[in-house]
Write a protein that holds these residues in place. Structure first.
Motif, PDB file in Angstrom:
ATOM      1  N   TYR A 233       0.817  -1.214   0.000  1.00 14.32           N
ATOM      2  CA  TYR A 233       0.000   0.000   0.000  1.00 14.32           C
ATOM      3  C   TYR A 233       0.853   1.267   0.000  1.00 14.32           C
ATOM      4  CZ  TYR A 233      -4.382  -2.465   1.159  1.00 14.32           C
ATOM      5  OH  TYR A 233      -5.500  -3.258   1.138  1.00 14.32           O
ATOM      6  N   TRP A 284      -3.514  -8.137  -4.409  1.00 13.01           N
ATOM      7  CA  TRP A 284      -3.298  -7.666  -3.034  1.00 13.01           C
ATOM      8  C   TRP A 284      -2.993  -6.177  -2.962  1.00 13.01           C
ATOM      9  CZ3 TRP A 284      -4.324 -10.447   1.160  1.00 13.01           C
ATOM     10  CH2 TRP A 284      -4.470 -11.833   0.997  1.00 13.01           C
ATOM     11  N   PRO A 286      -3.570  -2.260  -3.934  1.00 13.02           N
ATOM     12  CA  PRO A 286      -4.659  -1.415  -4.435  1.00 13.02           C
ATOM     13  C   PRO A 286      -4.193  -0.451  -5.523  1.00 13.02           C
ATOM     14  CG  PRO A 286      -3.849  -0.524  -2.370  1.00 13.02           C
ATOM     15  CD  PRO A 286      -3.090  -1.818  -2.601  1.00 13.02           C
ATOM     16  N   CYS A 300     -12.425  -3.702  -3.594  1.00 13.76           N
ATOM     17  CA  CYS A 300     -12.607  -3.428  -2.165  1.00 13.76           C
ATOM     18  C   CYS A 300     -11.391  -2.738  -1.564  1.00 13.76           C
ATOM     19  CB  CYS A 300     -12.945  -4.709  -1.408  1.00 13.76           C
ATOM     20  SG  CYS A 300     -11.677  -6.008  -1.487  1.00 13.76           S
ATOM     21  N   LYS A 301     -10.191  -3.227  -1.882  1.00 12.93           N
ATOM     22  CA  LYS A 301      -8.986  -2.639  -1.283  1.00 12.93           C
ATOM     23  C   LYS A 301      -8.683  -1.265  -1.871  1.00 12.93           C
ATOM     24  CE  LYS A 301      -6.166  -5.536  -4.323  1.00 12.93           C
ATOM     25  NZ  LYS A 301      -7.373  -6.226  -4.874  1.00 12.93           N
ATOM     26  N   SER A 304     -11.233   1.144  -0.332  1.00 14.26           N
ATOM     27  CA  SER A 304     -10.910   1.347   1.083  1.00 14.26           C
ATOM     28  C   SER A 304      -9.672   2.243   1.223  1.00 14.26           C
ATOM     29  CB  SER A 304     -10.665  -0.001   1.768  1.00 14.26           C
ATOM     30  OG  SER A 304     -11.842  -0.774   1.794  1.00 14.26           O
ATOM     31  N   ASN A 305      -8.648   1.983   0.428  1.00  9.49           N
ATOM     32  CA  ASN A 305      -7.443   2.805   0.467  1.00  9.49           C
ATOM     33  C   ASN A 305      -7.762   4.260   0.102  1.00  9.49           C
ATOM     34  OD1 ASN A 305      -4.422   3.123   0.438  1.00  9.49           O
ATOM     35  ND2 ASN A 305      -4.811   3.575  -1.717  1.00  9.49           N
ATOM     36  N   ASN A 320      -6.909   0.765   6.984  1.00  4.20           N
ATOM     37  CA  ASN A 320      -7.418  -0.337   6.183  1.00  4.20           C
ATOM     38  C   ASN A 320      -7.489  -1.594   7.053  1.00  4.20           C
ATOM     39  OD1 ASN A 320      -7.543   0.663   3.244  1.00  4.20           O
ATOM     40  ND2 ASN A 320      -5.524   1.356   3.937  1.00  4.20           N
ATOM     41  N   LEU A 322      -8.160  -5.870   6.770  1.00  3.79           N
ATOM     42  CA  LEU A 322      -8.360  -7.099   5.988  1.00  3.79           C
ATOM     43  C   LEU A 322      -9.296  -8.018   6.762  1.00  3.79           C
ATOM     44  CD1 LEU A 322      -4.721  -7.875   4.787  1.00  3.79           C
ATOM     45  CD2 LEU A 322      -6.433  -6.370   3.749  1.00  3.79           C
ATOM     46  N   ALA A 344     -11.585  -6.229   2.056  1.00  4.53           N
ATOM     47  CA  ALA A 344     -11.001  -5.100   2.780  1.00  4.53           C
ATOM     48  C   ALA A 344     -12.077  -4.085   3.113  1.00  4.53           C
ATOM     49  CB  ALA A 344      -9.900  -4.444   1.953  1.00  4.53           C
TER      50      ALA A 344
END
Length: 606
Positions: A233, A284, A286, A300-301, A304-305, A320, A322, A344
């Motif tokens: 990330y 994995w 984002p 989703c990630k 969310s990020n 964030n 998981l 996420a």
């Protein structure tokens, strides 16, 4: 070889052979060879005649072969990798992915028949290792299943075994780990048993040190895993100047952080939508927050990020998280560090309060997670790597359903009534989905059908949603049901069960093998006020019953007030796993509800 009778009992399929061999060469390379032989005993086992093997950037499918045999073991058909169908796994919100599947379905007109499938995969990147589940279904009997893992001397392979009574065997100059299972019969499926994958024999594997897509990491602690994911990330939370200015236009001047969180979350819901593009390490890692801002979509990630970046610009701490999502998803094992997550979300902090945010939903209220991610352990990513947290728990105070029907029955047995219902917490999840996705006509048809009353029409259907950390839906409707009650001679027959808590009947006879699981705590209160035609009185005693136990309680009571029938039903369920010897009490509990919900009340004219 003939299958023993003990393995055919209760079985749809017998796993004759299941051999998986994993040869780990280094922290980022492994070869996986597997062979499975299934004998399908009846049509319910035909699903095992479909062979599937998945591959992507990190899993090269070197070879794959499938063979069909008749009941005598004669080979009928053989297919190789190039003859199998090849499909992308894109779909269900995934716009683009490098994950693909080789697929072939064998069929036979007679039973039993057998299918053999063999594959060889070269895996680059060992963040995720295979899981050994030798008996994936209670309807499968296992004749022989084994897992062998070979590693270089000193390689930090970690493992945890569940429902496996023996110690792992270690042998050889390097390190060879082996597990095996033989002659495991199928199990009769039982009502309200815990999910099979929570109780079946399982071995989880993880690399202490690994490499994935050029990123190195370790899995000795949850902080280690959080650091690895955090590196993926790193630097991807930067917003363009235009987005920063928009954040400040939205929140500057608001009174507190809670209001700012609400406004920015609503902005995210209005301005973006869920689309997954997962290529390579992108499964994995984002998208950049700037890319999400400009393209207005992400998985989703990524969403969310992006949400964390918006909150950060507003001066609000957020992280964030998981999580393993799914209404019936088994809990993660917090005592074994490995990749156990598929989703996420975000948690934001307003003073001493935590505000949970499901960033893929355009409809959920800020602070509410729903049954998709509520009440489970998750990994929060922070500056120290990460640590385990637990998402909000919704119990009987939050999950409530209250229904009140007021109406009258005329001399022909026709019903005219108003129905008011209140749904809160997870009780409103299903209805909110319908409100969000159905047209007015579709919604009206569905709500009318859900009543389960013949010759019924509804009108004036209306609902009001209160968006909150515990959301509430208030629903009202008018209904008319011709011949709702039966008039025969001097008697009127009334079945009020459509407006009461319902349950299927349960058999109490056979000894119980599995524990019992109730997956939700909730409370339901039903009130019925029906004016009966003048001159009718109850024939016999009106219902009155109650029962209480550790798993819940039920109470029903009816009485007459002049010409009006007053009937109140109260139900409470307590989430939990209860021992197998609780079955007679639980069966009695639900059989009582079934009996009272299907009761017929008889009134006779004076």
């Amino acid at each position: 070889m003939a299958i023993p009778d003990s393995l055919q009992k209760n079985a749809d399929v017998v796993e004759r052979m299941d051999v998986t061999e994993i040869d780990i060469g280094s922290s980022h390379k492994a070869k996986i060879h597997s062979r499975h032989v299934f004998t399908i005993l009846n049509p319910a086992g035909d699903g095992y005649a479909t062979i599937r093997t998945y591959y992507d950037k990190f899993h090269e499918l070197v070879n794959a072969t499938g063979i069909l045999y008749d009941s005598g073991g004669k080979m009928l058909k053989k297919v190789r990798k190039g003859e199998m169908e090849d499909w992308s796994t894109a779909g269900s919100g995934i716009l683009m992915t490098d994950a693909r599947v080789k697929l072939y379905h064998f069929s036979s007109r007679s039973y039993p028949y057998s299918v053999s499938f063999e594959e060889e995969i070269e895996q680059t990147g060992l963040f995720v290792l295979p899981v050994w589940r030798p008996q994936p279904s209670p309807a499968m009997a296992v004749e022989s299943s084994s897992l062998v893992v070979r590693t270089p001397a000193g390689y930090p392979l970690r493992y945890k075994q569940y429902g496996y009574p023996q110690a792992v065997r270690l042998e050889g100059k390097g390190q060879v780990y082996s597990w095996e299972l033989h002659n495991r019969p199928a199990r009769r499926e039982e009502s309200l048993a815990p999910l099979w994958n929570r109780t079946e024999t399982t071995v989880l594997l993880a690399s202490g040190d690994f490499e994935e897509g050029g990123y190195k990491g370790s899995l000795y602690s949850w902080a280690d895993m959080g650091k690895f994911v955090g590196d993926l990330y790193q630097g991807r939370d930067r917003l363009p100047e235009e987005a920063k200015q928009k954040v400040h236009r939205l929140v500057d001047g608001l009174r507190n952080d809670k209001e700012k969180i609400d406004v920015l979350y609503n902005f995210l819901q209005r301005d973006t939508h869920y689309v997954a593009i997962e290529l390579g390490i992108g499964g994995w890692q984002p998208f950049d927050a700037a890319e999400v801002y400009h393209k207005k979509y992400g998985d989703c990630k990524a969403l969310s990020n992006y949400m964390v970046a918006l909150l950060k610009e507003a001066g609000i701490r957020a992280c964030n998280v998981l999580i393993r999502a799914g209404q019936a998803a088994p809990a993660i094992d917090t005592g074994f560090v490995c990749s156990q997550f598929n989703h996420a979300i975000v948690v934001a902090f307003a003073g001493n309060d935590s505000v949970w945010l499901e960033c893929t939903s355009p409809d959920l209220a800020p602070g509410y997670l729903s049954s998709f991610t509520a009440d489970r352990d998750a990994l929060l990513l922070d500056s120290d790597g990460g640590h385990i947290v637990h998402t909000p728990v919704y119990g009987v105070k939050e999950n409530r359903f209250t229904r009140t029907v007021r109406g009258s029955i005329d001399d022909n047995g026709d019903l005219r009534a108003s129905l008011q219902s209140s749904y809160s917490g997870m009780e409103q999840d299903a209805l909110q989905q319908q409100l969000d996705h159905l047209s007015k006509k579709e919604l009206s048809d569905q709500r009318q059908q859900a009543l389960g009353i013949s010759n019924c029409t509804i009108s004036g259907l209306d609902s009001r949603t209160t968006r909150a950390a515990v959301p509430v839906i208030e629903e009202t409707m008018q209904l008319v049901a011709e011949q709702y009650s039966t008039v025969s001679g001097s008697r009127l027959f009334l079945t009020p069960g459509a407006f009461l808590k319902r349950s299927d009947g349960m058999k109490e006879g056979r000894p119980r093998m599995s524990p019992l699981e109730l997956t939700m705590s909730n409370q339901e209160t039903d009130s019925i006020l029906l004016q009966i035609p003048k001159g009718y009185v109850p024939e016999g005693t009106l219902p009155s019953a109650s029962y209480s136990a550790s798993f819940g309680s039920y109470r029903i009571h009816a009485e007459m007030s002049g010409d009006t029938l007053l009937l109140v039903c109260y139900y409470r369920q307590n989430k939990g796993i209860y021992p197998a010897d609780s079955w007679p009490k639980l069966a009695y509990f639900f059989n009582l509800i079934h009996r009272e919900g299907g009761m017929e009340l008889v009134f006779i004219r004076k």
